[in-house]
Design a protein around this motif. Structure first.
Motif, PDB file in Angstrom:
ATOM      1  N   TYR B 165       0.911  -1.351   0.038  1.00  0.00           N
ATOM      2  CA  TYR B 165       0.112  -0.085  -0.059  1.00  0.00           C
ATOM      3  C   TYR B 165       0.835   1.339   0.051  1.00  0.00           C
ATOM      4  N   THR B 166       2.203   0.903   0.624  1.00  0.00           N
ATOM      5  CA  THR B 166       3.025   2.273   0.521  1.00  0.00           C
ATOM      6  C   THR B 166       3.238   2.513  -0.985  1.00  0.00           C
ATOM      7  N   ILE B 167       3.617   1.557  -1.682  1.00  0.00           N
ATOM      8  CA  ILE B 167       3.963   1.693  -3.131  1.00  0.00           C
ATOM      9  C   ILE B 167       2.787   2.287  -3.998  1.00  0.00           C
ATOM     10  N   LEU B 168       1.495   1.886  -3.423  1.00  0.00           N
ATOM     11  CA  LEU B 168       0.348   2.447  -4.258  1.00  0.00           C
ATOM     12  C   LEU B 168       0.066   3.845  -4.017  1.00  0.00           C
ATOM     13  N   PHE B 169       0.385   4.103  -2.533  1.00  0.00           N
ATOM     14  CA  PHE B 169       0.306   5.656  -2.045  1.00  0.00           C
ATOM     15  C   PHE B 169       1.388   6.339  -2.952  1.00  0.00           C
ATOM     16  N   LEU B 170       2.719   5.823  -3.105  1.00  0.00           N
ATOM     17  CA  LEU B 170       3.673   6.761  -3.498  1.00  0.00           C
ATOM     18  C   LEU B 170       3.204   7.117  -5.098  1.00  0.00           C
ATOM     19  N   VAL B 171       2.688   5.848  -5.676  1.00  0.00           N
ATOM     20  CA  VAL B 171       2.330   6.194  -7.280  1.00  0.00           C
ATOM     21  C   VAL B 171       1.148   7.379  -7.059  1.00  0.00           C
ATOM     22  N   GLY B 172       0.307   7.439  -6.269  1.00  0.00           N
ATOM     23  CA  GLY B 172      -0.834   8.328  -6.190  1.00  0.00           C
ATOM     24  C   GLY B 172      -0.014   9.727  -5.842  1.00  0.00           C
ATOM     25  N   LEU B 173       0.802   9.857  -4.920  1.00  0.00           N
ATOM     26  CA  LEU B 173       1.218  10.911  -4.520  1.00  0.00           C
ATOM     27  C   LEU B 173       2.140  11.575  -5.697  1.00  0.00           C
ATOM     28  N   GLN B 174       2.724  10.733  -6.550  1.00  0.00           N
ATOM     29  CA  GLN B 174       3.683  11.270  -7.575  1.00  0.00           C
ATOM     30  C   GLN B 174       2.715  11.688  -8.620  1.00  0.00           C
ATOM     31  N   SER B 175       1.589  11.285  -8.805  1.00  0.00           N
ATOM     32  CA  SER B 175       0.707  11.723  -9.820  1.00  0.00           C
ATOM     33  C   SER B 175       0.110  13.161  -9.417  1.00  0.00           C
ATOM     34  N   VAL B 176       0.391  13.670  -8.278  1.00  0.00           N
ATOM     35  CA  VAL B 176      -0.338  15.034  -8.101  1.00  0.00           C
ATOM     36  C   VAL B 176       0.600  16.149  -8.591  1.00  0.00           C
ATOM     37  N   PRO B 177       0.225  16.870  -9.389  1.00  0.00           N
ATOM     38  CA  PRO B 177       0.945  18.106 -10.103  1.00  0.00           C
ATOM     39  C   PRO B 177       1.648  18.868  -9.232  1.00  0.00           C
ATOM     40  N   ILE B 178       2.889  19.205  -9.365  1.00  0.00           N
ATOM     41  CA  ILE B 178       3.892  19.684  -8.465  1.00  0.00           C
ATOM     42  C   ILE B 178       3.232  21.381  -8.530  1.00  0.00           C
ATOM     43  N   GLN B 179       2.816  21.700  -9.587  1.00  0.00           N
ATOM     44  CA  GLN B 179       2.228  23.063  -9.624  1.00  0.00           C
ATOM     45  C   GLN B 179       1.304  23.546  -8.398  1.00  0.00           C
ATOM     46  N   TYR B 180       0.534  22.651  -8.156  1.00  0.00           N
ATOM     47  CA  TYR B 180      -0.308  22.930  -7.006  1.00  0.00           C
ATOM     48  C   TYR B 180       0.266  23.138  -6.026  1.00  0.00           C
ATOM     49  N   TYR B 181       1.180  22.399  -5.347  1.00  0.00           N
ATOM     50  CA  TYR B 181       2.173  22.611  -4.162  1.00  0.00           C
ATOM     51  C   TYR B 181       2.623  23.996  -4.309  1.00  0.00           C
ATOM     52  N   GLU B 182       3.315  24.502  -5.528  1.00  0.00           N
ATOM     53  CA  GLU B 182       4.120  25.554  -5.706  1.00  0.00           C
ATOM     54  C   GLU B 182       3.101  26.809  -5.307  1.00  0.00           C
ATOM     55  N   ALA B 183       2.016  26.773  -5.953  1.00  0.00           N
ATOM     56  CA  ALA B 183       0.933  27.568  -5.769  1.00  0.00           C
ATOM     57  C   ALA B 183       0.523  27.882  -4.310  1.00  0.00           C
ATOM     58  N   ALA B 184       0.376  26.745  -3.844  1.00  0.00           N
ATOM     59  CA  ALA B 184       0.047  26.766  -2.435  1.00  0.00           C
ATOM     60  C   ALA B 184       1.066  27.423  -1.569  1.00  0.00           C
ATOM     61  N   GLU B 185       2.296  27.212  -1.873  1.00  0.00           N
ATOM     62  CA  GLU B 185       3.533  27.634  -1.049  1.00  0.00           C
ATOM     63  C   GLU B 185       3.631  29.153  -1.362  1.00  0.00           C
ATOM     64  N   LEU B 186       3.003  29.667  -2.440  1.00  0.00           N
ATOM     65  CA  LEU B 186       3.163  31.287  -2.775  1.00  0.00           C
ATOM     66  C   LEU B 186       2.198  31.713  -1.885  1.00  0.00           C
ATOM     67  N   GLU B 187       1.037  31.027  -1.682  1.00  0.00           N
ATOM     68  CA  GLU B 187       0.065  31.663  -0.809  1.00  0.00           C
ATOM     69  C   GLU B 187       0.169  31.430   0.424  1.00  0.00           C
ATOM     70  N   GLY B 188       1.435  30.820   0.922  1.00  0.00           N
ATOM     71  CA  GLY B 188       1.731  30.567   2.499  1.00  0.00           C
ATOM     72  C   GLY B 188       1.167  29.777   3.000  1.00  0.00           C
ATOM     73  N   ALA B 189       0.559  28.601   2.195  1.00  0.00           N
ATOM     74  CA  ALA B 189      -0.025  27.442   2.968  1.00  0.00           C
ATOM     75  C   ALA B 189       1.234  26.542   3.684  1.00  0.00           C
ATOM     76  N   THR B 190       0.730  25.868   4.906  1.00  0.00           N
ATOM     77  CA  THR B 190       1.852  25.273   5.634  1.00  0.00           C
ATOM     78  C   THR B 190       1.741  23.841   5.113  1.00  0.00           C
ATOM     79  N   ARG B 191       2.627  22.986   5.619  1.00  0.00           N
ATOM     80  CA  ARG B 191       2.855  21.599   5.060  1.00  0.00           C
ATOM     81  C   ARG B 191       1.707  20.781   5.182  1.00  0.00           C
ATOM     82  N   TRP B 192       0.986  21.077   6.497  1.00  0.00           N
ATOM     83  CA  TRP B 192      -0.294  20.234   6.806  1.00  0.00           C
ATOM     84  C   TRP B 192      -1.371  20.756   5.896  1.00  0.00           C
TER      85      TRP B 192
END
Lengths: 438, 283
Positions: B165-192
């Motif tokens: 299930y770790t591998i399955l989640f890893l695949v899931g996590l890697q399919s999330v576009p990185i741009q979303y995180y970059e945008a969130a970081e610019l908006e000041g979103a915490t890791r959580w």
């Protein structure tokens, strides 16, 4: 187009193969008889010796022996062979409790219909044994062959050191021995030397080596189930004997005289002197004598009994018997061969080659076997015990009966969640429901 | 002749399906109305097996045991697998080694793993109890205490399967576009906050897959209790599948065993439908 024909040809070939395989099953009255034996070394040697002798004496009546094919259990293999109609003609290692199921399914030869069978059996075994192996339909489907009586092994030197009461034991003395012998040798707050150990798991067949021999000992060999006046079956163990056995075992666990946890991962606990007694059969003798330390002494005694017990002490004999399947083209000839396995010389060879005992009357006093017992004094108590042994009741549902008892055993004896009276009564009630439902 | 070609080509599978899937399923349903011990003729008993099932205390206890196992096993598995996947999704040294190491128990035979854990959890000589004794904490009857045994098995099963299930989640996590995180970081979103509002919704289909897979896997719990405890102590680790097996291959109650199997399949179906609705609502 060519591909189509290739596929069709492939199918045709496959169908022919299936048809050929399906058509090969026919009764061949000229084929050699097949004899399956157990797959332990001693019994394989025994089977080989007797089939070779048979071939020499009857060159025109071929007979082949084969150890039972490998599987999780011999019961499983036999069932599979019955389903697949690939049974041997003769099988020599059938647990007595399974015979009734096969008899009712009509896959066994009623041996009492064969010439000379009854006369032979009545000479070899006493009437109680003949009664025990008689099926509910009045026929006999099994030849009583061999037994391994369950008895009490005691590390006599160790028990003497702790000044415990000496065997053979009544319950009170055995419990006192437990009190004396139990120790926490390394001072970590946990007992690490017990009077004994017997398997605690609730799997039904484990009760054949603790509850059942103790019940037979206490009750002078009483049955677990009996036939009522109207011909139906009912539980016969809702009595003081079974209750006392449960109470006795419960006390052993409650006071830590017996180990609850499996004593694995190390040397045999009896040889390592972590326990001083065990309930086991003659197969243990060879093992102990082979691996014991110098100075290790042990004795073999009858099972513990209640203080007010009178008469002989019975035990469970773990009987394994011989059957002839109805796929046999010549049952009379098969019986003639089986007779050579269970006559006096056959029985003596069984003892010599396997260290197991034939289910024959008066082994301990018959001069024919005296030489063997003189050479193997360790086995003498077992020979004497063979006079007072029981198998299991002839009932198709005996496994479930033991399973029900086993569930209550766990609740009462091991986990102390029920009184012995309630546990035995509940078990008997459940067994009665089971027997009525069939 | 040509029009038959496709049928001929798919016929091996069809044949396989009919012989090894369709026939056994139909035969099992037919069996539920019969009493049969394999070697005697089948005997029609109507609904007697179903009636017996309703009053069979042990079957319902086995179902309850299985549900208890799932209630511990699934959340624990998801929590650990997701945490490990998060950690393995970073660019750290030796990440390939850790991915392989966590996946290793999945490919080891279940029987071997079970025997290994049996030794670890042994009351007298288990490593765990030796450690507890060394710390003066006292021993625990991991597999011999009716209140604990099933949870010990749940932990062991989690350890065994978490890598998959770790591998399955890893695949899931890697399919999330990185741009979303970059945008969130610019908006000041915490890791959580990034995890809560981006990762979690994006990997919801993976979570659903994991929940369904581990539910079905958990419902088929057999090897672990069969080897470690044989269903004991006091039937507290008797799983439904183990009970079905026991009825079939210990007592040869093929009809009743088929009835248990059929009803248990309906229970699994019901649970998966509930899960599906719940998880879809969560999305």
């Amino acid at each position: 187009m060519r591909l189509d024909w290739k596929i069709i040809r492939g199918y045709q070939l496959g169908l022919w193969c299936l048809l050929l395989v399906g058509c090969t099953h026919k009764v061949d009255s000229d084929r050699p008889l097949t004899f399956w034996c157990s797959n332990n070394a001693g019994e394989i040697t025994f089977a080989k010796e007797f089939t070779t002798r048979w071939q020499k004496q009857h060159p025109g009546k071929p007979l082949r022996y084969q150890p039972i094919p490998e599987g999780q259990s011999s019961e499983e293999i036999i069932l599979a062979s019955v389903v697949g109609k690939t049974t041997p003609d003769i099988y020599a290692n059938m647990w007595q409790g399974n015979v009734e199921m096969y008899a009712k399914a009509g896959v066994l030869i009623p041996l009492d219909t064969l010439d000379g069978f009854l006369d032979f059996i009545k000479l070899r075994c006493d009437s109680a044994v003949v009664r025990e192996i008689t099926s509910s339909d009045g026929h006999i489907y099994q030849v009583p062959w061999k037994v391994n009586p369950i008895m009490l092994f005691c590390n006599t030197r160790s028990l003497q050191q702790w000044h415990t009461p000496t065997p053979p034991y009544v319950y009170a003395d055995y419990l006192k021995a437990g009190q004396e012998f139990k120790q926490d040798k390394n001072g970590d707050g946990y007992v690490d030397q017990w009077l004994g150990y017997t398997e605690v798991k609730a799997i039904w067949y484990q009760r054949l080596f603790n509850f059942y021999p103790l019940y037979l000992a206490a009750s002078n060999g009483a049955p677990l189930i009996k036939k009522t006046a109207d011909g139906t079956m009912e539980a016969a163990f809702d009595n003081q004997y079974a209750i006392e056995v449960f109470r006795f075992l419960q006390t052993l666990y409650k006071n830590d005289y017996f180990a609850k946890e499996r004593l694995s991962a190390t040397r045999d606990p009896f040889l390592a002197q972590r326990i001083a007694t065990q309930f086991t059969g003659p197969w243990t003798v060879e093992f102990l004598d082979k691996f014991k330390d110098p100075g290790f002494e042990y004795g073999i005694y009858s099972m513990p009994v209640p203080g007010n017990h009178t008469g002989p002490v019975y035990t469970y004999g773990d009987p394994k018997n011989i059957v002839i399947f109805n796929t046999c083209p010549n049952p009379q000839l098969a019986w003639e061969f089986v007779k050579t396995l269970v006559d006096k010389s056959g029985d003596l060879r069984l003892m010599e080659l396997t260290g197991q005992f034939p289910r024959r009357k008066e082994i301990d006093t018959d001069p024919y076997f005296a030489g063997f017992l003189a050479r193997n004094p360790r086995l003498k108590p077992f020979a004497q015990q063979t006079r007072y042994i029981k198998g299991v009741d002839n009932c198709e549902l005996i496994v479930e009966v033991f399973d029900i008892i086993s569930q209550e055993y766990e609740a009462c004896v091991i986990f102390n969640k029920k009184t012995p009276e309630a546990a035995i009564h509940d078990a008997a009630k459940a067994v009665n429901v089971l027997l009525k439902s069939e | 002749m040509k029009k038959w070609t496709p049928y001929l080509l798919v016929s091996p599978y069809i044949l396989h399906f009919l012989v090894f899937v369709a026939f056994p399923v139909v035969f099992s349903i037919v069996l539920t109305f019969h009493r049969w011990n394999i070697i005697s003729p089948m005997q029609y008993v109507g609904l007697a097996n179903y009636e017996h099932l309703l009053n069979d205390r042990l079957f319902w206890q086995a179902v309850w045991n299985t549900l208890r196992f799932l209630m511990v096993h699934i959340p624990l598995q998801i929590a650990i697998a997701l945490t490990l996947a998060e950690l393995l999704n970073r660019t750290i040294r030796g990440v390939a080694f850790f991915r392989a190491a966590f996946f290793l128990p999945v490919i080891i035979s279940g029987v071997v793993v079970t025997i290994l854990w049996q030794q670890l959890l042994s009351f007298n000589s288990g490593v765990l109890n030796r450690m507890l004794t060394a710390l003066a904490l006292g021993r625990i009857a991991w597999l011999d205490d009716p209140d604990i045994a099933m949870y010990s098995i749940a932990v062991m099963a989690t350890w065994k399967n978490v890598g998959l299930y770790t591998i399955l989640f890893l695949v899931g996590l890697q399919s999330v576009p990185i741009q979303y995180y970059e945008a969130a970081e610019l908006e000041g979103a915490t890791r959580w906050q990034q995890f809560r509002y981006i990762t979690f919704p994006m990997i919801n289909p993976t979570i659903f897959t994991v929940v369904v897979l581990s539910t079905i896997g958990g419902f088929s719990l057999f090897v672990e209790p069969y080897i470690m405890t044989e269903g004991g102590p006091m039937n507290t680790t008797l799983s439904a599948v183990m009970y079905i097996y026991k009825q079939a291959f210990q007592y040869y109650h093929m009809g009743y065993s088929a009835t248990l199997g059929f009803c248990f399949a309906l229970i699994i179906l019901f649970v998966v439908i509930i899960q599906r609705r719940y998880v879809e609502q969560e999305v």
